[in-house]
Design a protein around this motif. Structure first.
Motif, PDB file in Angstrom:
ATOM      1  N   LEU A 105       0.831  -1.208   0.000  1.00 44.79           N
ATOM      2  CA  LEU A 105       0.000   0.000   0.000  1.00 44.79           C
ATOM      3  C   LEU A 105       0.865   1.259   0.000  1.00 44.79           C
ATOM      4  O   LEU A 105       0.557   2.239  -0.683  1.00 44.79           O
ATOM      5  CB  LEU A 105      -0.930   0.022   1.213  1.00 44.79           C
ATOM      6  CG  LEU A 105      -2.123  -0.921   1.193  1.00 44.79           C
ATOM      7  CD1 LEU A 105      -2.898  -0.813   2.504  1.00 44.79           C
ATOM      8  CD2 LEU A 105      -3.032  -0.629   0.012  1.00 44.79           C
ATOM      9  N   ALA A 143       0.933   4.306  -2.634  1.00 43.98           N
ATOM     10  CA  ALA A 143       0.799   5.701  -2.207  1.00 43.98           C
ATOM     11  C   ALA A 143       1.913   6.560  -2.798  1.00 43.98           C
ATOM     12  O   ALA A 143       1.723   7.750  -3.031  1.00 43.98           O
ATOM     13  CB  ALA A 143       0.808   5.796  -0.679  1.00 43.98           C
ATOM     14  N   GLU A 194      -7.032   2.671  -4.942  1.00 40.84           N
ATOM     15  CA  GLU A 194      -6.925   4.057  -4.513  1.00 40.84           C
ATOM     16  C   GLU A 194      -7.649   4.292  -3.190  1.00 40.84           C
ATOM     17  O   GLU A 194      -7.158   5.001  -2.307  1.00 40.84           O
ATOM     18  CB  GLU A 194      -7.481   4.994  -5.589  1.00 40.84           C
ATOM     19  CG  GLU A 194      -6.707   4.977  -6.888  1.00 40.84           C
ATOM     20  CD  GLU A 194      -7.027   3.798  -7.820  1.00 40.84           C
ATOM     21  OE1 GLU A 194      -6.318   3.642  -8.816  1.00 40.84           O
ATOM     22  OE2 GLU A 194      -7.969   3.031  -7.545  1.00 40.84           O
ATOM     23  N   VAL A 215      -5.596   2.887  -0.303  1.00 41.10           N
ATOM     24  CA  VAL A 215      -4.506   3.791   0.099  1.00 41.10           C
ATOM     25  C   VAL A 215      -5.071   4.952   0.911  1.00 41.10           C
ATOM     26  O   VAL A 215      -4.538   5.303   1.969  1.00 41.10           O
ATOM     27  CB  VAL A 215      -3.730   4.307  -1.130  1.00 41.10           C
ATOM     28  CG1 VAL A 215      -2.782   5.435  -0.736  1.00 41.10           C
ATOM     29  CG2 VAL A 215      -2.970   3.170  -1.792  1.00 41.10           C
TER      30      VAL A 215
END
Length: 95
Positions: free
Chosen positions: A39, A43, A79, A82
């Motif tokens: 993750l 990011a 997305e 994250v």
């Protein structure tokens, strides 16, 4: 909470953003270190392939870790996973 540094390999003089991750309790289990590292890579804008190279794991394993993290976070997309991890303080980008 326990704070650990990402175990990503960096070249000398590498100016990429480093990150720290925290082990946290989720609705559906605890995110593993590898799930949080994947993750954190997302990011930072890395592709699955780039994450796999940095962590020295297969592309399929990266996809598995991201999928498991999404499920544990209750996220529908990468997305969103994250964003939720950042919001919950599980990953923190450090420049």
């Amino acid at each position: 909470m326990l704070t650990i540094l990402c175990l990503e390999r960096h070249q000398p003089g590498d100016m990429q953003t480093r990150c720290s991750v925290r082990v946290g309790q989720m609705k559906n289990g605890v995110l593993t270190t590898r799930e949080m590292q994947c993750l954190a890579g997302l990011a930072r804008g890395l592709s699955n392939s780039e994450i796999a190279k940095q962590l020295e794991i297969s592309l399929a394993t990266v996809a598995l870790h991201i999928g498991n993290a999404r499920r544990k976070l209750g996220a529908k997309t990468r997305e969103q996973a994250v964003a939720l991890a950042v919001k919950q303080g599980l990953i923190d980008l450090v420049s």
